[in-house]
Design a protein around this motif. Structure first.
Motif, PDB file in Angstrom:
ATOM      1  N   GLN A  87      -7.576   2.081 -10.928  1.00 14.18           N
ATOM      2  CA  GLN A  87      -8.085   2.191  -9.567  1.00 14.18           C
ATOM      3  C   GLN A  87      -8.224   0.815  -8.939  1.00 14.18           C
ATOM      4  O   GLN A  87      -8.308  -0.199  -9.634  1.00 14.18           O
ATOM      5  CB  GLN A  87      -9.434   2.906  -9.521  1.00 14.18           C
ATOM      6  CG  GLN A  87     -10.622   2.079  -9.987  1.00 14.18           C
ATOM      7  CD  GLN A  87     -11.956   2.704  -9.584  1.00 14.18           C
ATOM      8  OE1 GLN A  87     -12.059   3.906  -9.340  1.00 14.18           O
ATOM      9  NE2 GLN A  87     -12.994   1.886  -9.506  1.00 14.18           N
ATOM     10  N   VAL A  88      -8.202   0.783  -7.605  1.00 14.14           N
ATOM     11  CA  VAL A  88      -8.484  -0.439  -6.861  1.00 14.14           C
ATOM     12  C   VAL A  88      -9.721  -0.181  -6.011  1.00 14.14           C
ATOM     13  O   VAL A  88      -9.894   0.906  -5.457  1.00 14.14           O
ATOM     14  CB  VAL A  88      -7.287  -0.874  -5.985  1.00 14.14           C
ATOM     15  CG1 VAL A  88      -6.947   0.166  -4.928  1.00 14.14           C
ATOM     16  CG2 VAL A  88      -7.554  -2.230  -5.338  1.00 14.14           C
ATOM     17  N   GLU A  89     -10.587  -1.185  -5.941  1.00 18.59           N
ATOM     18  CA  GLU A  89     -11.842  -1.040  -5.206  1.00 18.59           C
ATOM     19  C   GLU A  89     -12.152  -2.314  -4.437  1.00 18.59           C
ATOM     20  O   GLU A  89     -11.916  -3.423  -4.927  1.00 18.59           O
ATOM     21  CB  GLU A  89     -12.993  -0.757  -6.172  1.00 18.59           C
ATOM     22  CG  GLU A  89     -14.354  -0.638  -5.486  1.00 18.59           C
ATOM     23  CD  GLU A  89     -15.507  -0.489  -6.463  1.00 18.59           C
ATOM     24  OE1 GLU A  89     -16.616  -0.128  -6.029  1.00 18.59           O
ATOM     25  OE2 GLU A  89     -15.295  -0.747  -7.663  1.00 18.59           O
ATOM     26  N   LEU A  90     -12.656  -2.153  -3.229  1.00 18.48           N
ATOM     27  CA  LEU A  90     -13.290  -3.252  -2.512  1.00 18.48           C
ATOM     28  C   LEU A  90     -14.777  -3.113  -2.804  1.00 18.48           C
ATOM     29  O   LEU A  90     -15.469  -2.299  -2.206  1.00 18.48           O
ATOM     30  CB  LEU A  90     -13.035  -3.172  -1.010  1.00 18.48           C
ATOM     31  CG  LEU A  90     -13.666  -4.301  -0.184  1.00 18.48           C
ATOM     32  CD1 LEU A  90     -13.174  -5.658  -0.633  1.00 18.48           C
ATOM     33  CD2 LEU A  90     -13.402  -4.107   1.296  1.00 18.48           C
ATOM     34  N   SER A  91     -15.235  -3.875  -3.778  1.00 17.54           N
ATOM     35  CA  SER A  91     -16.594  -3.688  -4.280  1.00 17.54           C
ATOM     36  C   SER A  91     -17.641  -4.117  -3.254  1.00 17.54           C
ATOM     37  O   SER A  91     -17.358  -4.861  -2.317  1.00 17.54           O
ATOM     38  CB  SER A  91     -16.787  -4.473  -5.582  1.00 17.54           C
ATOM     39  OG  SER A  91     -16.660  -5.860  -5.343  1.00 17.54           O
ATOM     40  N   ILE A  92     -18.846  -3.649  -3.465  1.00 11.03           N
ATOM     41  CA  ILE A  92     -19.955  -3.971  -2.571  1.00 11.03           C
ATOM     42  C   ILE A  92     -20.200  -5.477  -2.510  1.00 11.03           C
ATOM     43  O   ILE A  92     -20.616  -6.016  -1.482  1.00 11.03           O
ATOM     44  CB  ILE A  92     -21.240  -3.244  -3.023  1.00 11.03           C
ATOM     45  CG1 ILE A  92     -21.045  -1.715  -2.953  1.00 11.03           C
ATOM     46  CG2 ILE A  92     -22.428  -3.654  -2.175  1.00 11.03           C
ATOM     47  CD1 ILE A  92     -20.750  -1.195  -1.566  1.00 11.03           C
ATOM     48  N   ASP A  93     -19.910  -6.180  -3.618  1.00 14.76           N
ATOM     49  CA  ASP A  93     -20.130  -7.630  -3.634  1.00 14.76           C
ATOM     50  C   ASP A  93     -18.931  -8.416  -3.113  1.00 14.76           C
ATOM     51  O   ASP A  93     -18.897  -9.648  -3.208  1.00 14.76           O
ATOM     52  CB  ASP A  93     -20.510  -8.107  -5.038  1.00 14.76           C
ATOM     53  CG  ASP A  93     -19.417  -7.834  -6.070  1.00 14.76           C
ATOM     54  OD1 ASP A  93     -18.385  -7.237  -5.699  1.00 14.76           O
ATOM     55  OD2 ASP A  93     -19.591  -8.217  -7.240  1.00 14.76           O
ATOM     56  N   GLY A  94     -17.920  -7.720  -2.547  1.00 14.43           N
ATOM     57  CA  GLY A  94     -16.835  -8.410  -1.864  1.00 14.43           C
ATOM     58  C   GLY A  94     -15.656  -8.795  -2.725  1.00 14.43           C
ATOM     59  O   GLY A  94     -14.969  -9.780  -2.438  1.00 14.43           O
ATOM     60  N   ARG A  95     -15.364  -8.033  -3.771  1.00 11.74           N
ATOM     61  CA  ARG A  95     -14.211  -8.304  -4.627  1.00 11.74           C
ATOM     62  C   ARG A  95     -13.189  -7.185  -4.466  1.00 11.74           C
ATOM     63  O   ARG A  95     -13.534  -6.006  -4.562  1.00 11.74           O
ATOM     64  CB  ARG A  95     -14.633  -8.413  -6.100  1.00 11.74           C
ATOM     65  CG  ARG A  95     -15.657  -9.494  -6.358  1.00 11.74           C
ATOM     66  CD  ARG A  95     -16.219  -9.418  -7.766  1.00 11.74           C
ATOM     67  NE  ARG A  95     -15.285  -9.918  -8.762  1.00 11.74           N
ATOM     68  CZ  ARG A  95     -14.790  -9.207  -9.763  1.00 11.74           C
ATOM     69  NH1 ARG A  95     -15.120  -7.919  -9.893  1.00 11.74           N
ATOM     70  NH2 ARG A  95     -13.967  -9.753 -10.627  1.00 11.74           N
ATOM     71  N   LEU A  96     -11.943  -7.557  -4.228  1.00 13.06           N
ATOM     72  CA  LEU A  96     -10.852  -6.589  -4.232  1.00 13.06           C
ATOM     73  C   LEU A  96     -10.275  -6.621  -5.638  1.00 13.06           C
ATOM     74  O   LEU A  96      -9.663  -7.610  -6.050  1.00 13.06           O
ATOM     75  CB  LEU A  96      -9.787  -6.964  -3.206  1.00 13.06           C
ATOM     76  CG  LEU A  96      -8.574  -6.022  -3.122  1.00 13.06           C
ATOM     77  CD1 LEU A  96      -9.001  -4.622  -2.690  1.00 13.06           C
ATOM     78  CD2 LEU A  96      -7.532  -6.578  -2.159  1.00 13.06           C
ATOM     79  N   VAL A  97     -10.492  -5.548  -6.393  1.00 14.34           N
ATOM     80  CA  VAL A  97     -10.179  -5.601  -7.819  1.00 14.34           C
ATOM     81  C   VAL A  97      -9.433  -4.348  -8.266  1.00 14.34           C
ATOM     82  O   VAL A  97      -9.795  -3.226  -7.924  1.00 14.34           O
ATOM     83  CB  VAL A  97     -11.473  -5.808  -8.652  1.00 14.34           C
ATOM     84  CG1 VAL A  97     -12.501  -4.729  -8.378  1.00 14.34           C
ATOM     85  CG2 VAL A  97     -11.160  -5.902 -10.139  1.00 14.34           C
ATOM     86  N   LEU A  98      -8.366  -4.582  -9.023  1.00 14.81           N
ATOM     87  CA  LEU A  98      -7.570  -3.524  -9.643  1.00 14.81           C
ATOM     88  C   LEU A  98      -7.942  -3.477 -11.117  1.00 14.81           C
ATOM     89  O   LEU A  98      -7.843  -4.491 -11.819  1.00 14.81           O
ATOM     90  CB  LEU A  98      -6.081  -3.827  -9.476  1.00 14.81           C
ATOM     91  CG  LEU A  98      -5.080  -2.964 -10.250  1.00 14.81           C
ATOM     92  CD1 LEU A  98      -5.159  -1.508  -9.806  1.00 14.81           C
ATOM     93  CD2 LEU A  98      -3.659  -3.511 -10.070  1.00 14.81           C
TER      94      LEU A  98
END
Length: 211
Positions: A87-98
């Motif tokens: 999955q890819v997420e734009l996390s609440i702490d501001g990280r775009l992470v796969l």
């Protein structure tokens, strides 16, 4: 056959076009490739594309949605394929992470200190991360793969590297970049070798071809 492309699409200016803001905490998964983040016109989606027929691997990619072939124009993980369940997420702490199904990071862009508040897929083919003032803090245009668009700047840090083949999106044998002039180089490694990002530093200067 390798692939390097200059995408001839007449885009709206970045300032004039509307954004489809994607808020913090949003996610996409490989379990539903029909779920993606589209540009306002729908021309360019950002999401997962399965690699090859029947493959269990995925690329986090941008593609041109007006063609039946769904031509990919950018990918984040071309040399590190994501497995089923990623999955890819734009996390609440501001990280775009796969991440893979075990939560291991495959690819990440950390903008936690940049005041990131949303991301948007633009009709220019550019995927951007922006702050509260709509200032761009990261964009896919800064990290091209094998395609360049009208309005996209190719500086001396940028590299366009061909895909290995039409069925294999990993790095291939040809590299386009500015070296005082726009030049095309062949990358030195055996045609049957395993792709590795490190090999991009090993360039045969004698095989330079001006374009």
């Amino acid at each position: 056959m390798f692939r390097l492309a200059i995408f001839l699409v007449l885009p709206l200016s970045t300032i004039a076009q509307s954004y489809k803001n994607i808020s913090l905490g949003s996610t996409l998964t490989t379990s539903d490739v029909t779920d993606f983040w589209p540009s306002p016109s729908g021309d360019f989606p950002f999401g997962f594309q399965r690699i090859g027929n029947g493959s269990s691997g995925f690329l986090l990619a941008i593609w041109f949605n007006k063609l039946k072939e769904k031509t990919m124009v950018w990918s984040a993980n071309r040399n590190n394929i994501a497995p089923e369940g990623s999955q890819v997420e734009l996390s609440i702490d501001g990280r775009l992470v796969l991440t893979d199904p075990n939560g291991q990071e495959i690819w990440v862009r950390d903008m936690a200190r940049a005041g990131l508040v949303y991301r948007a897929m633009l009709d220019t083919g550019n995927f951007v991360l922006a702050n509260s003032s709509s200032g761009i803090v990261w964009q896919s245009f800064d990290e091209p793969t094998d395609t360049i668009f009208p309005g996209q700047v190719l500086d001396q840090r940028s590299r366009l590297v061909s895909s290995f083949s039409s069925m294999n999106a990993s790095t291939g044998r040809f590299e386009l970049f500015l070296d005082g002039e726009l030049a095309l180089y062949t990358i030195k490694y055996p045609i049957d070798a395993t792709n590795d990002v490190v090999i991009l530093r090993n360039i045969e200067k004698k095989k330079k071809t001006d374009v």
